[in-house]
Design an enzyme around this catalytic site. Structure first.
Site, short mmCIF file in Angstrom:
data_model
loop_
_atom_site.label_atom_id
_atom_site.label_comp_id
_atom_site.label_asym_id
_atom_site.label_seq_id
_atom_site.Cartn_x
_atom_site.Cartn_y
_atom_site.Cartn_z
CE LYS A 140 -23.64 60.58 -57.63
NZ LYS A 140 -23.70 59.19 -57.44
N1 GLU Z 1 -23.04 56.12 -55.91
C1 GLU Z 1 -24.24 55.12 -55.87
C2 GLU Z 1 -24.95 55.45 -57.05
O1 GLU Z 1 -24.89 56.20 -57.72
C3 GLU Z 1 -24.73 54.62 -54.43
C4 GLU Z 1 -25.05 55.67 -53.84
C5 GLU Z 1 -25.52 55.36 -52.29
O2 GLU Z 1 -25.47 54.13 -51.92
O3 GLU Z 1 -25.81 56.20 -51.44
O4 GLU Z 1 -26.29 55.26 -56.85
#
Ligand code: GLU
Length: 418
Positions: free
Chosen positions: A108
């Site tokens: 993240k």
């Molecule tokens: N931000 C989204 C999540 O928290 C998607 C992450 C992604 O597609 O890599 O799952």
């Protein structure tokens, strides 16, 4: 490392992990190896503002574990984001990806900023410079970003362009959630919200609730809005919606498409004519069959958990229910929880499809994508329900245990180098 991560959300993620590790009776060395993030990056991101001054923003990226493949997860632009929050979200991505059987570790990223107060040019500068600062640490086989709160397809397009300019050729597999015109995946934009609705609908079927069940959605961003469209398509009645500015309530139902059109013009849901005004806090405790928190962390807490009047809690956001609330809901036993790492997994599962298509330069049609997505969600959902029933644990504990165990298995069989 702990001193770097002083944040309530990180504490929550660690406690969830510790309790699940106790349940799995993990030995202390595997526990330590699985819990702590592998890499934490903090960067200063200078941006030339429209005013002529140069402002320095704080940027973060956490890569939680590398045992199953590249790290994967969103990048958020938000005023409150810090290293601890990013680390917690990366940890949750690890369990989410493992639970769904994706060959990824969790990642993240975040930049502390208020995107609504930045011009498009400033946002582009911020995104491009953040990407450059991250160049030594990212790659299609190292770490693949995607949209999250405050970022979107345009952000991903700038990141993909910046990365491609630096490596000297177009590489679309560096990010997912891109526009379809540059290697994005059909249906990716809608996938998280539609996945939430798919699972909420399955829960309605399992509990044999009425076909016109009432739905309340907190958040009308990428997740909340597409969840609303899909729930309306299933025939459910959207009785409440909110965003950061406030909420709307109409027991007879709110037209999701009309609300979307209003939101496009006004940038908020408040003031929509066909519903009463209500606060975000009040909205969460109105009577409904399905409650979908699709905004941010820890909105369901010790004070409101006992007041919830829903039968199904479908967690579109990451970490919307804190630990005290979780214990209260478990003791109540009358709320069917679809935990975040399962409920919102449609986004990252479709990101995985996008990455695979980009690596192969071979693209699928939307029917193929949704067929695979719904089959993956259904299988994972059944796996969680079965585990929960057999081991007599909550859905959340089951989902976490299944996800964590898969990471542990990979670490165990690979061993410690050297
Ligand atoms: N931000 C989204 C999540 O928290 C998607 C992450 C992604 O597609 O890599 O799952």
């Amino acid at each position: 490392m702990e001193f770097l991560l002083q944040s309530p959300v990180f504490k929550m993620a660690c406690q969830q992990f510790d309790e699940t590790a106790d349940f799995l009776t993990l030995d202390s060395s595997l526990r330590e190896r699985t819990k702590w993030p592998k890499r934490l990056m903090c960067v200063s991101v200078p941006v030339r503002m429209d005013s002529g001054e140069t402002k320095v923003f704080s940027g973060y990226r956490v890569q939680h574990h590398l045992a199953l493949g590249p790290t994967k997860g969103g990048l958020r632009f938000s005023p409150n984001v810090d290293l601890g929050e990013v680390a917690a979200l990366a940890m949750w991505m690890s369990w989410k990806c493992a639970l769904a059987g994706l060959p990824y570790g969790g990642g993240k990223g975040g930049v502390t900023c208020n995107p609504s107060q930045l011009s498009l040019r400033e946002l582009e500068g911020l995104t491009r410079r953040y990407t450059v600062e991250m160049l030594p640490f990212i790659g299609p086989h190292t770490d693949v970003m995607a949209p999250d709160m405050g970022t979107n397809e345009q952000t991903m397009a700038w990141m993909m362009d910046t990365y491609s300019m630096h490596v000297g050729h177009t590489d679309s597999s560096i990010v997912t959630g891109k526009p379809v015109s540059i290697g994005g995946c059909l249906g990716r934009r809608e996938a998280t919200g539609r996945g939430v609705a798919f699972l909420a609908n399955r829960a309605v079927e399992i509990l044999k609730l009425p076909a016109n069940s009432r739905v309340i959605i907190q958040g009308f961003g990428n997740v909340g809005s597409y969840a609303a469209f899909q729930m309306a398509k299933f025939g459910y009645r959207i009785v409440g919606v909110s965003d950061a500015f406030g909420g709307l309530y109409n027991p007879n139902g709110i037209d999701a498409q009309k609300l979307w059109d209003y939101h496009q013009i006004n940038g908020r849901v408040t003031g929509f004519p066909d519903a009463e005004k209500i606060t975000n806090e009040e909205l969460l405790i109105q009577e409904c069959e399905v409650l979908i928190p699709a905004a941010t962390e820890q909105v369901i807490h010790a004070q409101n958990a006992k007041l919830l009047k829903c039968r199904i809690l479908a967690e579109g956001a990451n970490g919307p229910t804190n630990l005290e609330a979780d214990a209260i809901l478990e003791a109540r036993g009358d709320v069917f929880v679809i935990p975040d790492i399962l409920c919102n997994a449609g986004g990252v599962i479709t990101s995985y499809f996008e990455w695979v298509q980009d690596l192969q330069n071979f693209f699928w049609n939307e029917a193929e994508i949704y067929d695979r997505l719904y089959r993956t969600l259904e299988m994972t959902f059944m796996e969680v329900l079965k585990f929960s029933k057999e081991k007599k644990v909550s859905h959340r504990r089951a989902a976490l245990a299944l996800g964590i165990q898969k990471v542990v298995n990979a670490k165990k069989i690979r061993g410690v180098y050297p």
